[in-house]
Design a protein around this motif. Structure first.
Motif, PDB file in Angstrom:
ATOM      1  N   PHE A 101       0.829  -1.194   0.000  1.00  0.00           N
ATOM      2  CA  PHE A 101       0.000   0.000   0.000  1.00  0.00           C
ATOM      3  C   PHE A 101       0.868   1.250   0.000  1.00  0.00           C
ATOM      4  CE2 PHE A 101      -2.951  -2.981   2.368  1.00  0.00           C
ATOM      5  CZ  PHE A 101      -3.772  -3.204   1.274  1.00  0.00           C
ATOM      6  N   GLN A 102       0.257   2.362  -0.317  1.00  0.00           N
ATOM      7  CA  GLN A 102       0.978   3.633  -0.356  1.00  0.00           C
ATOM      8  C   GLN A 102       1.580   3.979   1.000  1.00  0.00           C
ATOM      9  OE1 GLN A 102      -1.257   6.763  -2.259  1.00  0.00           O
ATOM     10  NE2 GLN A 102      -0.044   8.373  -1.334  1.00  0.00           N
ATOM     11  N   SER A 103       0.949   3.535   2.087  1.00  0.00           N
ATOM     12  CA  SER A 103       1.393   3.890   3.433  1.00  0.00           C
ATOM     13  C   SER A 103       2.486   2.980   3.980  1.00  0.00           C
ATOM     14  CB  SER A 103       0.196   3.863   4.389  1.00  0.00           C
ATOM     15  OG  SER A 103      -0.410   2.573   4.381  1.00  0.00           O
ATOM     16  N   TYR A 104       2.949   2.006   3.198  1.00  0.00           N
ATOM     17  CA  TYR A 104       4.040   1.090   3.539  1.00  0.00           C
ATOM     18  C   TYR A 104       3.663   0.071   4.616  1.00  0.00           C
ATOM     19  CZ  TYR A 104       6.387   5.251   1.648  1.00  0.00           C
ATOM     20  OH  TYR A 104       6.715   6.339   0.902  1.00  0.00           O
ATOM     21  N   ASN A 105       3.018   0.516   5.702  1.00  0.00           N
ATOM     22  CA  ASN A 105       2.588  -0.375   6.793  1.00  0.00           C
ATOM     23  C   ASN A 105       3.738  -1.152   7.410  1.00  0.00           C
ATOM     24  OD1 ASN A 105      -0.078   0.408   6.521  1.00  0.00           O
ATOM     25  ND2 ASN A 105      -0.599  -1.245   5.121  1.00  0.00           N
ATOM     26  N   LEU A 106       4.862  -0.466   7.637  1.00  0.00           N
ATOM     27  CA  LEU A 106       5.987  -1.074   8.345  1.00  0.00           C
ATOM     28  C   LEU A 106       5.870  -0.772   9.833  1.00  0.00           C
ATOM     29  CD1 LEU A 106       8.925  -0.086   5.948  1.00  0.00           C
ATOM     30  CD2 LEU A 106       7.512  -2.155   5.900  1.00  0.00           C
ATOM     31  N   GLU A 177      -2.063   1.933  -5.154  1.00  0.00           N
ATOM     32  CA  GLU A 177      -1.301   3.167  -5.346  1.00  0.00           C
ATOM     33  C   GLU A 177       0.080   3.090  -4.684  1.00  0.00           C
ATOM     34  OE1 GLU A 177      -2.143   5.407  -7.313  1.00  0.00           O
ATOM     35  OE2 GLU A 177      -4.316   5.431  -7.490  1.00  0.00           O
ATOM     36  N   PRO A 178       0.868   2.058  -4.972  1.00  0.00           N
ATOM     37  CA  PRO A 178       2.135   1.866  -4.253  1.00  0.00           C
ATOM     38  C   PRO A 178       3.192   2.910  -4.554  1.00  0.00           C
ATOM     39  CG  PRO A 178       1.996   0.344  -6.084  1.00  0.00           C
ATOM     40  CD  PRO A 178       0.647   1.014  -5.984  1.00  0.00           C
ATOM     41  N   THR A 179       3.024   3.690  -5.638  1.00  0.00           N
ATOM     42  CA  THR A 179       4.020   4.706  -5.982  1.00  0.00           C
ATOM     43  C   THR A 179       3.506   6.119  -5.767  1.00  0.00           C
ATOM     44  OG1 THR A 179       3.322   4.801  -8.307  1.00  0.00           O
ATOM     45  CG2 THR A 179       4.989   3.160  -7.732  1.00  0.00           C
ATOM     46  N   GLY A 180       2.317   6.245  -5.182  1.00  0.00           N
ATOM     47  CA  GLY A 180       1.679   7.551  -5.070  1.00  0.00           C
ATOM     48  C   GLY A 180       2.468   8.574  -4.275  1.00  0.00           C
ATOM     49  N   ALA A 181       3.259   8.129  -3.281  1.00  0.00           N
ATOM     50  CA  ALA A 181       3.998   9.059  -2.430  1.00  0.00           C
ATOM     51  C   ALA A 181       5.489   9.076  -2.751  1.00  0.00           C
ATOM     52  CB  ALA A 181       3.799   8.683  -0.958  1.00  0.00           C
TER      53      ALA A 181
END
Length: 254
Positions: A101-106, A177-181
Motif C-alpha cells: 500500500f501507499q502507506s508502507y505499513n511497516l 497506489e504503491p508509488t503515489g507518495a
C-alpha cells in the motif's frame, strides 16, 4: 450439491460484485461497485485504472476480502470468500496473499529485515529470516537490513514492503497506489519490482493513477462509475490514456 471446480491457474474469480456503503441515518446506501466481474490467472499483472471515484480501491479491497460484498461472489484460489470464517480468511491472507500500500505499513520498532521477515515468523515458516535477507538483497537493500523504517527514504520503505511480500512467498499481491507518495526514480524501481513479481505462479493486482505504470501490466481494466468500462490487453500508455479519458468524459456527461 455440485462441488466447486477451480480452473487451472485461476487465482481470482469475481462475479457480479456489488458494493454499497451506508451514507448516514435515513439516507439511501451509495453503490460504489455495480456488478463487476473479472479474473486473474497465474503470472499476470492486472492494473485497475479509472477516473477518481470510479471504485478502483474499493474493488481491490473486495477482491482481497478486506471489504464484504453487498452481493456477488469472489473466489480466491478456488475458495469462496463468503464461505470462509474470520480465522480461515486471516490464514489465507497470511500464507498466500501479499499487500503493498501507499502507506508502507511497516512497524517502526522493527528493522528492515525484521519487517520483511514478519509474515514468515507469524506463520512459523522455516527459513523466514534468511528469506527476508534474500528478498532485501533482491530489492537492493542489502546495506539497509538493520535500519529502522524512520532511517529509510520513502522509496526504500516501499522496497521493504515489497521485500516482505517476496519473503512471504505470497502467490497473489494486491497493490493500492504503491508509488503515489514516491519520487519518479523510486516509483520506477517499485514498479519494476512489481512487474518482476508477476511471473510463474505469482500474480499482481495493481490499482494506480499512473497510466505509465498501468501500461506495464498484461491487462488493464478501466473502471467508470463502478463498472468495467474497458479491458485492454498489453496496451500502450496512449491507449490507456484514451480509454481513461473516454471513461471520464462519459461519467461527466451522465
Amino acid at each position: 450439491m455440485t462441488a466447486t471446480v477451480r480452473k487451472p491457474g485461476l487465482l481470482v474469480d469475481a462475479v457480479d460484485v456489488v458494493k454499497a456503503f451506508n451514507s448516514g441515518s435515513g439516507q439511501e446506501p451509495v453503490t460504489v461497485l455495480r456488478g463487476v466481474s473479472m479474473t486473474v490467472t497465474n503470472g499476470e499483472m492486472v492494473a485497475i485504472v479509472g477516473p477518481s471515484g470510479s471504485g478502483k480501491s474499493t474493488l481491490l479491497y473486495c477482491l482481497a476480502g478486506l471489504e464484504p460484498l453487498h452481493s456477488g461472489k469472489v473466489e480466491l484460489f478456488g475458495q469462496d470468500l463468503a464461505s470462509l470464517g474470520r480465522n480461515r480468511l486471516a490464514k489465507m491472507r497470511r500464507d498466500r496473499i501479499g499487500f503493498v500500500f501507499q502507506s508502507y505499513n511497516l512497524i517502526p520498532s522493527l528493522t528492515a529485515a525484521e519487517n520483511a521477515g514478519l509474515p514468515g515468523r507469524l506463520s512459523r515458516r522455516r527459513g523466514a529470516a534468511e528469506a527476508a535477507r534474500d528478498s532485501l538483497r533482491a530489492v537492493g537493500l542489502s546495506e539497509r537490513m538493520r535500519f529502522l523504517p524512520g532511517k529509510l527514504s520513502g522509496g526504500q520503505q516501499q522496497r521493504v514492503a515489497i521485500a516482505r511480500v517476496l519473503a512471504s512467498g505470497a502467490s497473489l499481491v494486491f497493490a493500492d497506489e504503491p508509488t503515489g507518495a514516491l519520487d519518479t526514480r523510486s516509483g520506477q524501481q517499485v514498479l519494476e519490482l512489481l512487474r518482476e513479481t508477476a511471473a510463474g505462479d505469482r500474480s499482481v493486482v495493481l490499482v494506480t493513477h499512473d497510466l505509465e505504470a498501468a501500461a506495464r501490466a498484461d491487462r488493464v481494466l478501466v473502471l467508470r462509475d463502478g463498472q468495467i468500462h474497458a479491458e485492454l490487453i498489453t496496451p500502450t500508455v496512449e491507449e490507456v490514456l484514451e480509454s481513461v479519458r473516454a471513461a471520464g468524459d462519459e461519467a461527466a456527461a451522465a
